[in-house]
Each structure stands twice: as structure tokens, then as C-alpha cells.
Design a protein around this motif. Structure first.
Motif, short mmCIF file in Angstrom:
data_model
loop_
_atom_site.label_atom_id
_atom_site.label_comp_id
_atom_site.label_asym_id
_atom_site.label_seq_id
_atom_site.Cartn_x
_atom_site.Cartn_y
_atom_site.Cartn_z
N LYS A 153 0.82 -1.22 0.00
CA LYS A 153 0.00 0.00 0.00
C LYS A 153 0.85 1.27 0.00
N LEU A 154 1.85 1.29 -0.86
CA LEU A 154 2.71 2.47 -0.96
C LEU A 154 1.92 3.64 -1.53
N ASN A 155 2.20 4.83 -1.04
CA ASN A 155 1.57 6.00 -1.66
C ASN A 155 2.32 6.35 -2.94
N SER A 156 1.78 7.29 -3.71
CA SER A 156 2.33 7.47 -5.06
C SER A 156 3.76 8.01 -5.01
N ARG B 93 13.80 -5.02 5.01
CA ARG B 93 13.42 -3.84 5.79
C ARG B 93 12.41 -2.95 5.05
N PHE B 94 12.25 -3.23 3.75
CA PHE B 94 11.45 -2.33 2.90
C PHE B 94 10.04 -2.04 3.45
N PRO B 95 9.29 -3.06 3.89
CA PRO B 95 7.95 -2.76 4.44
C PRO B 95 8.02 -1.84 5.65
N LEU B 96 9.10 -1.96 6.43
CA LEU B 96 9.23 -1.12 7.62
C LEU B 96 9.65 0.30 7.23
N ASP B 97 10.59 0.39 6.28
CA ASP B 97 11.05 1.70 5.82
C ASP B 97 9.91 2.51 5.22
N THR B 98 8.97 1.82 4.58
CA THR B 98 7.88 2.54 3.93
C THR B 98 6.68 2.74 4.86
N ALA B 100 7.46 4.22 8.01
CA ALA B 100 8.03 5.15 8.99
C ALA B 100 8.41 4.49 10.32
N VAL B 101 8.88 3.25 10.27
CA VAL B 101 9.38 2.61 11.48
C VAL B 101 10.81 3.09 11.69
N PRO B 102 11.15 3.54 12.90
CA PRO B 102 12.52 4.03 13.11
C PRO B 102 13.57 2.95 12.87
N ARG B 103 14.72 3.37 12.40
CA ARG B 103 15.76 2.42 12.01
C ARG B 103 16.20 1.52 13.16
N SER B 104 16.22 2.05 14.36
CA SER B 104 16.67 1.22 15.49
C SER B 104 15.75 0.02 15.64
N VAL B 105 14.45 0.25 15.47
CA VAL B 105 13.47 -0.83 15.59
C VAL B 105 13.57 -1.77 14.39
N SER B 106 13.62 -1.18 13.18
CA SER B 106 13.59 -2.03 11.98
C SER B 106 14.86 -2.86 11.86
N ARG B 142 10.71 -10.79 4.17
CA ARG B 142 10.13 -9.48 3.89
C ARG B 142 8.62 -9.48 4.18
N ALA B 143 7.95 -10.58 3.78
CA ALA B 143 6.50 -10.65 3.99
C ALA B 143 6.16 -10.66 5.48
N LEU B 144 7.12 -11.14 6.30
CA LEU B 144 6.87 -11.21 7.74
C LEU B 144 7.26 -9.92 8.46
N ALA B 145 7.99 -9.05 7.75
CA ALA B 145 8.66 -7.93 8.42
C ALA B 145 7.72 -7.05 9.25
N ASP B 146 6.58 -6.67 8.67
CA ASP B 146 5.73 -5.80 9.49
C ASP B 146 4.59 -6.58 10.13
N ASP B 147 4.84 -7.87 10.31
CA ASP B 147 4.00 -8.71 11.15
C ASP B 147 2.52 -8.73 10.75
N PRO B 148 2.22 -9.04 9.49
CA PRO B 148 0.81 -9.10 9.10
C PRO B 148 0.19 -10.38 9.66
N PRO B 149 -1.09 -10.33 10.02
CA PRO B 149 -1.71 -11.54 10.58
C PRO B 149 -1.90 -12.65 9.55
N ILE B 150 -1.93 -12.26 8.26
CA ILE B 150 -2.19 -13.24 7.21
C ILE B 150 -1.00 -13.29 6.25
N LEU B 151 -0.59 -14.51 5.90
CA LEU B 151 0.51 -14.68 4.95
C LEU B 151 -0.03 -15.44 3.74
N LEU B 152 0.05 -14.81 2.56
CA LEU B 152 -0.41 -15.45 1.34
C LEU B 152 0.80 -15.84 0.51
#
Ligand SMILES: Nc1ncnc2c1ncn2[C@@H]1O[C@H](COP(=O)(O)OP(=O)(O)OP(=O)(O)O)[C@@H](O)[C@H]1O
Ligand SMILES: [Mg+2]
Lengths: 245, 248
Positions: A153-156, B93-98, B100-106, B142-152
Motif C-alpha cells: 500500500k505504498l503512496n504514489s 526492511r522495505f515494508p518497515l522503511d515505507t 516510517a518505522v525508526p531504524r533502530s526498531v527495523s 520481507r513478507a513477515l517484516a511488518d508482522d501481518p496476521p495473514i501470509l499469502l
């Protein structure tokens, strides 16, 4: 690679030297390689050759840089605002197909005999291949990356910054490599049509004086510069292709 | 819980119309591991993409039961889809970087995932320097990075060799046990489906639809032992028979 190129060069010079006595070519039609080299030396000693080379290189550098930056900028704007692209497409197509060299006299009339009209001309011819390449690169981004962007869900803006822009870089450099040849030609044409400095100016002077050795020397010089310029961009292109795809 | 109600999907218009999916109903409980098998073109990918929101349903509705989450699903694509200009760590880290998760956490999260997925030492490698199996591991991380409840997962291991595939299956089960995620995995292999799933859904083609759901009554945790378990072998053979017999 370099060795083979060198071998070809040596062969070419040998043929050139041999052809003159063999066919009895008069000096004003085809001077010998030695004479051409001597003319280069003479121009270096007494003709301010380095200054002229520098003038041409600076024109190409600024023109190319400006064209490159504007090309990328416009591609980005067009990609972000498709409406703008739609309304400017006819104009851009017209400008793109028009022989841009034909506007050289106009630029000279407006901007005088200095570097400015050459820089503008180089920028114009560089702009189109760069803009088109960048726009194509952004538009035809790999479908899977779009899926990834959708899932996240990236913004543009994020889409552009993290996915479209980086994936367009190899295409951008392909366009820039094509533009080098055009940029060289534009600079020389600008100088041929009206200048008091630059390699094109020396070329025009040589023509007026029926000085074949100078003309050939300048052609060789231009080819060498053009080749180096192309090789540099092509090298960068390969590096970018390696990194971004 | 995922509630899929009367979902259909058609592609194209007029003569080019394709009924990719005729009404599909299914309920998936939280923490289930659903394996989907079926012949090529039966709409497995379409169903997964509909759940992920990558396609819009033509009819019906899908409720993921997690409206509050910005990204309810993680998706593992068939061909990894790592960004080639980013290193393994940057890709994970990409899902976290996008978001706004702080770098220390990500950075801490990425280190944890890299250890979990067995990519230690390859943090700074580029995707093209990895084998297919390693790329898939990175994609799972990567799919697990931001901890989604569902994995497809859409045929995530179809491009890796059999031994790597079995290892990856075990690692996936380990992740599932540790994280309690709801997983929906598409595969062509009935063995893989029976080994991984708590339920196996068989789909059939032309038109794409859900044919039958099998409950995989095979004890957890699954392991090499499972592959000799009569209940596992029965399920495999049942699935295979069903896949072979013509659709009425
Ligand atoms: N974007 C699309 N446009 C048109 N038709 C599509 C599109 N995506 C899928 N289809 C069609 O929908 C049907 C189901 O496709 P889908 O990819 O879901 O099958 P699948 O079960 O995943 O097959 P496979 O096992 O080969 O991956 C196919 O007939 C396919 O041609
Ligand atoms: Mg598929």
C-alpha cells in the motif's frame, strides 16, 4: 579489445600513407598522416588548440548536463501528472521529429556567437532521448514490482521514489548514451555556423583556407572526443544495468 | 478470520471474457494453514490476489477481519520479487522503511528475521547473488517484516530443487508454529499441500471453482515422521485421485 582497436588504427594509417604515392593523390586533397600530425602540433604550439578544445568540451559538458537534468525532470513530471503528458505529447512529438539542427541559426541570432547558443542546442538534442527513455523506464516498470507496491500500500510518492525511479535508471542511461552522439554533433554544428572559438571554428577556418590537413586533423580530434564521451556513458550504462536490474 | 462470500471474478469484456472464478465461499479461521491445489488455470492465483486486494472482486465480498491494520496481508510471490538494487537486509526492511518505522526498531527486526530464515551472513548481498531458494527465504522474511496476521503464498517454492523445497517447508512450518499466522499457500504438489496444510482445498478449472475441502487430520508438529503416517499417505492419495478424475 584495445589491442585490436589499435591494430585497426595502425592498419588504417598504413593504408592511408600507402594510398597517396600509389594513386598520386595531390596534397590538397589528401595530406599524409604525418602532415596531419604536424598540423596538430603546429596548432598546439601557435594556434591555441587546447583553448579551442576546452571551449568545445565545456559547451558539450554544460549542454549535456542541462539536457540530462531537464530530460529527467520532465519525464518525472509527465509520469506523475499524465494530464500534462497528454497535452504536451503533440508538441513534444513535433519538436522531436523536427531537425533540431535547423534551429541553430535562430539560436545564433538570439544568443550571439559565444558559448550560449551551442550549450542550448546541445541541451535540446540531449533532452529528447533522455526524456523519452526515462519516461518509458518509469511507465514500463516490471508488473511484479507494482504488485509489491500494492501489497505494501505504498503512496504514489513512495512508488515513484523506491520503485519507478530506480527501475528506470538503466533505461535512462541507455537514452543518455544515445544522446552523446547527438550532443557532439550539435556542438560542432553550432560552432560551424558561427563562432570564434572551438573545434568547429577551427574546422570552418580550415575549410575557408582550403587547408585539408587542418580539416582532417579536426575531424580526427572530434571523432576521438566523441568516442571517449560515448565510451564513458556506455561504461556508466553497463554499471547501472548491473546495479539496477 | 477470512470470510470469502460468493466471490466471483471475470477478466476482460465481450468475446474476451474469462470466468476465472465462479462463486467461491470459504471461511478460514485465524491460525489455520490452508493449502490450495488445482490444475493450471483454475484460478488459484486469482483467488490469492483477490484476498490480497491486488484484484477487485467482480461479485461477492472478502472480509479479512482486520480493518484496523494498514497491511493485513504479507504476500510471497512465485518469483520472489526482490528489488534488485537493494541488499537482502534492505529488501527485508522495505515494508518497515515505507511505514516510517525508526531504524533502530527495523534493524533489530531485520536481524531477527534473518536469523529466523537462515540468511545470516548474506545481509549485504544483492538478490542476484543468491540462489533461488535463498531469494525465496528473503521474500518470506520481507513478507513477515511488518508482522501481518495473514501470509499469502503463491507457489513460493516451485522454482527450487526438491531437497531445498523440503527444508523450506519445514522452516515455514516452524515459522507458522512460532508466529501463529494464518497462512494460505498455493501449490501444484499434493504432497506439499498434505504435509503443510491443516486443510487442503482442491480447485478445478473451466470454470475455476472450489471443488472440495479436505481436513488434514495429521498430528502437529509435522516432520519427516509425518511422511510415513498413514493418514498423510491416505490424504495424498485421495487428493491425487481427485485431481486426476475428470470434473463432471
Ligand atoms: N489479468 C488477467 N487478465 C485476463 N485473464 C486472466 C488474468 N489473470 C488470470 N486470468 C485468467 O484467469 C484464469 C485463472 O488464472 P490464474 O492465474 O488464477 O490460474 P492459476 O490457478 O493460478 O494457474 P497456475 O497454476 O498456472 O498458476 C486463467 O484462465 C487465466 O487466463
Ligand atoms: Mg498461478
Amino acid at each position: 579489445m584495445l589491442l585490436r582497436g589499435l591494430l585497426g588504427l595502425v592498419g588504417f594509417v598504413a593504408l592511408w600513407s600507402a594510398a597517396i604515392p600509389l594513386f598520386g593523390v595531390p596534397d590538397h586533397v589528401l595530406p599524409s598522416p604525418l602532415e596531419v600530425v604536424e598540423r596538430l602540433g603546429f596548432l598546439y604550439d601557435h594556434g591555441n588548440l587546447l583553448m579551442h578544445i576546452e571551449v568545445t568540451l565545456i559547451e558539450i559538458f554544460w549542454g549535456f548536463t542541462i539536457g540530462l537534468v531537464l530530460g529527467v525532470l520532465f519525464a518525472v513530471i509527465f509520469a506523475r501528472v499524465p494530464f500534462l503528458e497528454r497535452i504536451s505529447t503533440p508538441l513534444i512529438l513535433l519538436l522531436q521529429t523536427a531537425p533540431k539542427i535547423a534551429i541553430a541559426p535562430l539560436l545564433l541570432l538570439w544568443l550571439g556567437l559565444g558559448a550560449a547558443p551551442k550549450v542550448v542546442l546541445v541541451a535540446i538534442v540531449t533532452f529528447f532521448p533522455v526524456m523519452t527513455a526515462m519516461l518509458t523506464g518509469i511507465k514500463y516498470v516490471n508488473k511484479s514490482y507494482i504488485d509489491l507496491a500494492d501489497v505494501l500500500k505504498l503512496n504514489s510518492w513512495q512508488r515513484f521514489l523506491y520503485i519507478e525511479f530506480p527501475s528506470a535508471i538503466p533505461t535512462l542511461f541507455a537514452g543518455a548514451t544515445v544522446a552523446t552522439t547527438l550532443a557532439m554533433t550539435a556542438a560542432v554544428i553550432g560552432e560551424l555556423m558561427g563562432a570564434n572559438k572551438g573545434i568547429g571554428f577551427l574546422l570552418a577556418t580550415g575549410q575557408e583556407d582550403a587547408d585539408t590537413a587542418t580539416v582532417i586533423a579536426m575531424v580526427i580530434l572530434l571523432s576521438a572526443i566523441g568516442w571517449a564521451f560515448y565510451a564513458l556513458l556506455d561504461y556508466l550504462r553497463v554499471r547501472m544495468e548491473d546495479r539496477y536490474s | 478470520m477470512i470470510k470469502i462470500k460468493g466471490v466471483t471474478k471475470t477478466f476482460g469484456v465481450g468475446a474476451d471474457r474469462v470466468n476465472a472464478l465462479t462463486p467461491v465461499d470459504m471461511h478460514i479461521e485465524k491460525g489455520e494453514f490452508i493449502a490450495i491445489v488445482g490444475p493450471s488455470g483454475c484460478g488459484k492465483s486469482t483467488l490469492l490476489r483477490l484476498i490480497a486486494g491486488l484484484e477487485d472482486v467482480t461479485d461477492g465480498s472478502i472480509d479479512l477481519g482486520s480493518k484496523d491494520k494498514k497491511r493485513p496481508v504479507g504476500f510471497v510471490f512465485q518469483d520472489a520479487v526482490l528489488l534488485p538494487w537493494k541488499t537482502v537486509a534492505e529488501n527485508i526492511r522495505f515494508p518497515l522503511d515505507t511505514s516510517a518505522v525508526p531504524r533502530s526498531v527495523s534493524d533489530a527486526k531485520v536481524a531477527e528475521l534473518i536469523a529466523l530464515i537462515g540468511l545470516t551472513g548474506f545481509e549485504r548481498a544483492l538478490p542476484k547473488q543468491l540462489s533461488g531458494g535463498m531469494r525465496q527465504r528473503a521474500a518470506i522474511a520481507r513478507a513477515l517484516a511488518d508482522d501481518p496476521p495473514i501470509l499469502l503464498m503463491d507457489e513460493p517454492f516451485s522454482a527450487v530443487d526438491l531437497l531445498t523445497r523440503e527444508t523450506l517447508n519445514d522452516e515455514l512450518l516452524k515459522i507458522w508454529e512460532q508466529t501463529g499466522k494464518t497462512i494460505v499457500l498455493v501449490t501444484h504438489s499434493v504432497e506439499e499441500a498434505a504435509y503443510l496444510g491443516t486443510r487442503v482445498m482442491v480447485m478445478s478449472a473451466r470454470p475455476g471453482r472450489l471443488r472440495k475441502t479436505f481436513k488434514a487430520d495429521i498430528p502437529q508438529p509435522r516432520s519427516e515422521e509425518t511422511k510415513r503416517d498413514p493418514r498423510y499417505l491416505d490424504l495424498v492419495s485421495e487428493l491425487r485421485t481427485m485431481m486426476r478424475e475428470p470434473v463432471l
